[in-house]
Design a protein around this motif. Structure first.
Motif, mmCIF file in Angstrom:
data_model
loop_
_atom_site.group_PDB
_atom_site.id
_atom_site.type_symbol
_atom_site.label_atom_id
_atom_site.label_comp_id
_atom_site.label_asym_id
_atom_site.label_seq_id
_atom_site.Cartn_x
_atom_site.Cartn_y
_atom_site.Cartn_z
ATOM 1 N N ASN A 39 9.290 88.666 -15.461
ATOM 2 C CA ASN A 39 9.605 87.375 -14.508
ATOM 3 C C ASN A 39 8.984 86.340 -14.872
ATOM 4 O OD1 ASN A 39 11.317 87.056 -12.313
ATOM 5 N ND2 ASN A 39 9.659 86.667 -10.954
ATOM 6 N N ASP A 40 8.610 86.017 -16.015
ATOM 7 C CA ASP A 40 7.851 84.978 -16.479
ATOM 8 C C ASP A 40 8.650 84.258 -17.695
ATOM 9 O OD1 ASP A 40 6.081 82.836 -17.537
ATOM 10 O OD2 ASP A 40 4.380 84.373 -17.609
ATOM 11 N N PRO A 41 8.842 83.061 -17.501
ATOM 12 C CA PRO A 41 9.628 82.311 -18.275
ATOM 13 C C PRO A 41 8.914 82.115 -19.954
ATOM 14 C CG PRO A 41 9.771 80.982 -16.608
ATOM 15 C CD PRO A 41 8.708 82.189 -16.214
ATOM 16 N N GLN A 42 7.590 82.496 -19.842
ATOM 17 C CA GLN A 42 7.123 82.551 -21.310
ATOM 18 C C GLN A 42 7.663 83.584 -22.129
ATOM 19 O OE1 GLN A 42 2.730 81.131 -21.418
ATOM 20 N NE2 GLN A 42 3.058 81.579 -19.251
ATOM 21 N N GLY A 43 7.989 85.013 -21.209
ATOM 22 C CA GLY A 43 8.526 86.302 -22.081
ATOM 23 C C GLY A 43 7.661 86.680 -22.872
ATOM 24 N N ASN A 44 6.125 86.821 -22.448
ATOM 25 C CA ASN A 44 5.299 87.363 -23.351
ATOM 26 C C ASN A 44 5.176 88.850 -23.170
ATOM 27 O OD1 ASN A 44 4.208 84.858 -24.388
ATOM 28 N ND2 ASN A 44 2.722 84.526 -22.931
ATOM 29 N N ALA A 45 5.671 89.178 -21.899
ATOM 30 C CA ALA A 45 5.757 90.592 -21.881
ATOM 31 C C ALA A 45 6.886 91.152 -22.651
ATOM 32 C CB ALA A 45 6.012 91.150 -20.505
ATOM 33 N N THR A 46 7.956 90.505 -22.782
ATOM 34 C CA THR A 46 8.988 91.011 -23.526
ATOM 35 C C THR A 46 8.774 91.063 -25.254
ATOM 36 O OG1 THR A 46 10.706 89.960 -22.248
ATOM 37 C CG2 THR A 46 11.437 90.234 -24.153
ATOM 38 N N LEU A 56 18.547 88.000 -28.314
ATOM 39 C CA LEU A 56 18.867 88.430 -26.933
ATOM 40 C C LEU A 56 20.092 87.499 -26.485
ATOM 41 C CD1 LEU A 56 15.598 89.271 -25.369
ATOM 42 C CD2 LEU A 56 17.358 90.939 -26.061
ATOM 43 N N THR A 57 21.161 87.941 -25.955
ATOM 44 C CA THR A 57 22.461 87.065 -25.459
ATOM 45 C C THR A 57 22.173 86.713 -24.015
ATOM 46 O OG1 THR A 57 23.708 88.826 -25.435
ATOM 47 C CG2 THR A 57 23.860 87.657 -27.293
ATOM 48 N N LYS A 58 21.649 87.834 -23.299
ATOM 49 C CA LYS A 58 21.538 87.550 -21.845
ATOM 50 C C LYS A 58 19.860 87.960 -21.581
ATOM 51 C CE LYS A 58 26.206 87.885 -20.807
ATOM 52 N NZ LYS A 58 27.311 88.670 -19.920
ATOM 53 N N CYS A 59 19.522 87.458 -20.508
ATOM 54 C CA CYS A 59 18.188 87.881 -19.881
ATOM 55 C C CYS A 59 18.205 87.896 -18.651
ATOM 56 C CB CYS A 59 17.040 86.961 -20.692
ATOM 57 S SG CYS A 59 17.035 85.405 -19.812
ATOM 58 N N VAL A 60 16.929 87.914 -17.926
ATOM 59 C CA VAL A 60 16.608 88.101 -16.506
ATOM 60 C C VAL A 60 17.060 86.800 -15.913
ATOM 61 C CG1 VAL A 60 14.687 87.943 -14.902
ATOM 62 C CG2 VAL A 60 14.510 89.391 -16.622
ATOM 63 N N TYR A 61 17.210 85.598 -16.426
ATOM 64 C CA TYR A 61 18.107 84.291 -15.912
ATOM 65 C C TYR A 61 19.537 84.732 -15.314
ATOM 66 C CZ TYR A 61 20.142 79.907 -15.588
ATOM 67 O OH TYR A 61 20.940 78.762 -15.287
ATOM 68 N N ASP A 62 20.012 85.662 -16.374
ATOM 69 C CA ASP A 62 21.324 85.711 -16.053
ATOM 70 C C ASP A 62 21.594 86.686 -14.912
ATOM 71 O OD1 ASP A 62 23.021 84.575 -18.354
ATOM 72 O OD2 ASP A 62 21.374 85.618 -19.327
ATOM 73 N N VAL A 63 20.551 87.561 -14.759
ATOM 74 C CA VAL A 63 20.491 88.409 -13.490
ATOM 75 C C VAL A 63 20.407 87.702 -12.349
ATOM 76 C CG1 VAL A 63 19.142 90.170 -12.494
ATOM 77 C CG2 VAL A 63 19.915 90.271 -14.705
ATOM 78 N N LEU A 64 19.362 86.724 -12.197
ATOM 79 C CA LEU A 64 18.874 86.018 -10.926
ATOM 80 C C LEU A 64 20.031 84.978 -10.409
ATOM 81 C CD1 LEU A 64 15.109 85.605 -11.647
ATOM 82 C CD2 LEU A 64 16.270 87.280 -10.273
ATOM 83 N N TRP A 83 11.400 100.842 -20.342
ATOM 84 C CA TRP A 83 12.264 100.052 -20.792
ATOM 85 C C TRP A 83 11.933 98.577 -20.312
ATOM 86 C CZ3 TRP A 83 13.120 104.852 -19.665
ATOM 87 C CH2 TRP A 83 14.253 105.639 -20.395
ATOM 88 N N VAL A 84 12.509 97.638 -20.718
ATOM 89 C CA VAL A 84 12.210 96.067 -20.492
ATOM 90 C C VAL A 84 13.372 95.482 -20.043
ATOM 91 C CG1 VAL A 84 11.363 93.974 -21.391
ATOM 92 C CG2 VAL A 84 10.401 95.847 -22.340
ATOM 93 N N ALA A 85 13.289 94.728 -18.694
ATOM 94 C CA ALA A 85 14.376 93.404 -18.475
ATOM 95 C C ALA A 85 13.604 92.283 -19.063
ATOM 96 C CB ALA A 85 14.376 93.578 -16.912
ATOM 97 N N PRO A 86 14.361 91.773 -20.146
ATOM 98 C CA PRO A 86 13.557 90.814 -21.001
ATOM 99 C C PRO A 86 13.618 89.373 -20.273
ATOM 100 C CG PRO A 86 15.429 91.408 -22.165
ATOM 101 C CD PRO A 86 15.450 92.437 -20.723
ATOM 102 N N ALA A 87 12.863 88.549 -20.640
ATOM 103 C CA ALA A 87 12.934 87.188 -20.458
ATOM 104 C C ALA A 87 13.004 86.365 -21.497
ATOM 105 C CB ALA A 87 11.870 86.663 -19.427
#
Length: 254
Positions: A39-46, A56-64, A83-87
């Motif tokens: 849930n962090d725009p830096q995407g470091n966990a991803t 990636l074509t879609k990410c957490v942004y598209d979900v929210l 599993w990862v829900a990527p940012a």
């Protein structure tokens, strides 16, 4: 039942993402099915779990923001039941775009409803700020895990976070509780670490984890190889401590 844990603090550089990634990996190592929600725009966990963000074509942004079903963006890692829900950097625009969304504080909670019971644990890595993204995480979570660095200003900001959590309880999520407080980046050779741990224990005696995460070169290296510490250096002190933290979290869940 599944448990949703938001790893959050508005202070940066305290090991929040390191904790999110390695706690998730160590829970998966213990045969739990785990989703790490970045849930962090830096995407470091991803990227820390070897996910190439450019692909990636879609990410957490598209979900929210675009109501994309979360199942469409989830990526399986190479590390067991993790599993990862990527940012990606696209998530940086969510702060502005969430403002006009109906029930903007509950977008993440609604997104998780359809897949929540597919996992034993959902770990949410939050940005280092009390933003709309963080408010969404606290509204969706069962509990909050707060990493605190072993430094002089350790307790600075914790009171503000507690106050925010209380407001979230009153307005959106009455079941929200404090999972625990984790001391990070400790150096047992210094009196400062021992003094800070004692001070935090004095203020939050029932909430402080027994596990203390050390300063570690290996913990710092692991993300550049796209691996959690239990894979990158399984016998390191960092791996040992995050496994101990996973045991404490599992015990609390029971």
């Amino acid at each position: 039942m599944s448990r949703v844990i938001a790893v959050t603090t508005q202070k940066g550089g305290v090991g929040k993402t390191t904790t999110s990634v390695n706690l998730a990996a160590c829970l998966a190592e213990k045969k739990k099915k785990v989703l790490l929600f970045d849930n962090d725009p830096q995407g470091n966990a991803t990227s820390g779990l070897g996910i190439v963000k450019n692909g990636l074509t879609k990410c957490v942004y598209d979900v929210l923001i675009n109501d994309e079903p979360i199942g469409n963006i989830i990526v399986k890692t190479e590390f067991g039941d993790l599993w990862v829900a990527p940012a990606t950097i696209n998530l940086a625009g969510a702060e502005i775009d969430l403002v006009n969304k109906p029930s903007r504080e509950s977008c993440l909670k609604r997104a998780l409803e359809g897949i929540r019971e597919d996992y034993d644990y959902i770990i949410i890595d939050c940005p280092p700020s009390l933003s709309l993204l963080t408010i969404n995480a606290l509204t969706a979570a069962d509990s909050i895990l707060i990493p605190i660095q072993c430094e002089f200003y350790a307790l600075e900001g914790v009171a503000q976070l507690m106050s925010t959590a209380e407001r979230i309880q009153e307005m959106f999520n009455p079941e929200l509780e404090l999972e625990g407080i984790l001391m990070t980046m400790s150096d047992t050779r210094t009196n400062l670490t021992n003094d800070v741990v004692s001070e935090v224990k004095k203020h939050f005696p029932a909430l402080l984890y027994k596990t203390v995460i050390p300063r570690s070169v290996r913990l710092g290296e692991a993300p550049s190889f796209g691996q959690p510490i239990n894979i990158y250096d399984s016998k390191s002190k960092g791996a040992e401590m995050y496994r101990a933290l996973a045991k404490e979290v599992l015990k609390h869940g029971h």
